[in-house]
Write an enzyme that holds these catalytic residues in place. Sequence first.
Site, mmCIF file in Angstrom:
data_model
loop_
_atom_site.group_PDB
_atom_site.id
_atom_site.type_symbol
_atom_site.label_atom_id
_atom_site.label_comp_id
_atom_site.label_asym_id
_atom_site.label_seq_id
_atom_site.Cartn_x
_atom_site.Cartn_y
_atom_site.Cartn_z
ATOM 1 N N ALA A 1 2.647 -1.281 10.208
ATOM 2 C CA ALA A 1 2.356 -2.298 9.196
ATOM 3 C C ALA A 1 1.011 -2.963 9.480
ATOM 4 C CB ALA A 1 3.468 -3.352 9.184
ATOM 5 N N SER B 1 -5.989 2.961 16.833
ATOM 6 C CA SER B 1 -7.055 3.710 16.189
ATOM 7 C C SER B 1 -8.191 3.972 17.159
ATOM 8 C CB SER B 1 -7.584 2.899 14.995
ATOM 9 O OG SER B 1 -8.798 3.421 14.516
ATOM 10 N N TYR C 1 -11.277 -4.547 10.984
ATOM 11 C CA TYR C 1 -10.086 -3.705 11.149
ATOM 12 C C TYR C 1 -9.962 -3.218 12.590
ATOM 13 C CZ TYR C 1 -7.464 0.656 11.254
ATOM 14 O OH TYR C 1 -6.607 1.664 11.608
ATOM 15 N N LYS D 1 -7.056 -3.957 15.714
ATOM 16 C CA LYS D 1 -6.370 -2.936 16.510
ATOM 17 C C LYS D 1 -6.569 -3.195 17.994
ATOM 18 C CE LYS D 1 -4.393 -0.537 13.324
ATOM 19 N NZ LYS D 1 -2.917 -0.603 13.206
ATOM 20 N N LEU E 1 -12.020 9.335 3.287
ATOM 21 C CA LEU E 1 -12.759 10.462 2.732
ATOM 22 C C LEU E 1 -11.878 11.435 1.956
ATOM 23 C CD1 LEU E 1 -15.242 12.303 2.432
ATOM 24 C CD2 LEU E 1 -14.696 13.238 4.710
ATOM 25 N N ASN F 1 0.837 -1.203 0.000
ATOM 26 C CA ASN F 1 0.000 0.000 0.000
ATOM 27 C C ASN F 1 0.873 1.254 0.000
ATOM 28 O OD1 ASN F 1 -2.587 1.171 -0.081
ATOM 29 N ND2 ASN F 1 -2.554 1.572 2.116
ATOM 30 N N PHE G 1 -7.205 9.478 15.520
ATOM 31 C CA PHE G 1 -8.524 9.742 15.001
ATOM 32 C C PHE G 1 -8.382 9.750 13.460
ATOM 33 C CE2 PHE G 1 -9.255 9.696 19.300
ATOM 34 C CZ PHE G 1 -10.616 9.666 19.522
ATOM 35 N N ASN G 2 -8.608 10.778 12.726
ATOM 36 C CA ASN G 2 -8.592 10.666 11.260
ATOM 37 C C ASN G 2 -7.487 11.517 10.642
ATOM 38 O OD1 ASN G 2 -11.382 9.864 12.148
ATOM 39 N ND2 ASN G 2 -11.503 9.357 9.979
#
Length: 340
Positions: free
Chosen positions: A81, A124, A149, A153, A199, A35, A177-178
């Site tokens: 990773a 996360s 996912y 975590k 997003l 990725n 957070f994001n």
Amino acid sequence: MAILVTGGLGYIGSHTVVELINNGFEVIIVDDLSNSEKFILYNIEEITGKRPIFYPFDLRRKELLTQVFDAHQIEGCINFAASKAVGESQLKPVDYYENNLFSLINILQEFKERGISNFIFSSSCTVYGQAETMPIDENTPLKMPESVYGKTKQMGEEILIDFAKAYHRKISLLRYFNPIGAHSSALIGELPIGVPNNLVPYVMQTAAGIREKLSIWGDDYPTEDGTAVRDYIYVVDLAKAHVKALQKLINDNSDEALIDIFNLGTGNGSSVLEVVKAFEIANKVEVPYQICERREGDITVAYANVDKAEKELNWKSETSLEEALRTVWQWQKYLESKNS
């Protein structure tokens, strides 16, 4: 001091590598390029003046990981990773459990056998599930996450806490957070392979004409404008927090287990529509969008209480939403020039 950064050519990893180098650390990257792209390595060198040592392999290949530890005096690890797409994790649960947990366990086996400490885990806010009160602080009870996912975590955190207690090691669990944005140089940024799952890169590609329109997953949430709310943190601010967390672990001289847990965000929530509008204003572009049904695994609202990180790490997010979104567009223009 040599620090292993797994997934170090990925989005958050590459920005953290830059900050580590800028703070005098030697960096060794392991990344399987599933990725990420190798040109990011050369761009890190262009930004910092130093090229990190790089090994391209999958961390599930334990024999190769052992060779890296044999070759270097590694004194800490920041582990990025992991497969990270919420939607994909629902479709490929076994793949996510294998990749995200086996790679972590292989690193910890090397740490255990070699007596190494100072481990930072890329976690996360998904470990909180849909929290009942906002903002979310580190004492908010963990719920069963909505996605596979998120479950990986949460399991990773449990593995690390058990590891620290059993072997008296020092770990830091950083609950992001994001993350959004790109480096101010426009040489590194989020580089989704295929259709973006997050997003902001989808907004970026829609504005650039790569995608016909943005899909907004649900406008019937119990929020002010009906779209989901998240805490969007600038990636360079986030990367700097990793250096602070690592320095805290290194400076702890006790022989006891140290388990740090920090939320990393801005402390403010923004809806999907607010992000789209802020992107349009910041970059003077239009982002066509359509409303779709909600996605399985998505939560309604999540934003952080960051008091603990401010107090214990002397860190806080400093970059506005619009400023972060401007760097996204600069990154897109760089990618276009690179591919032209």
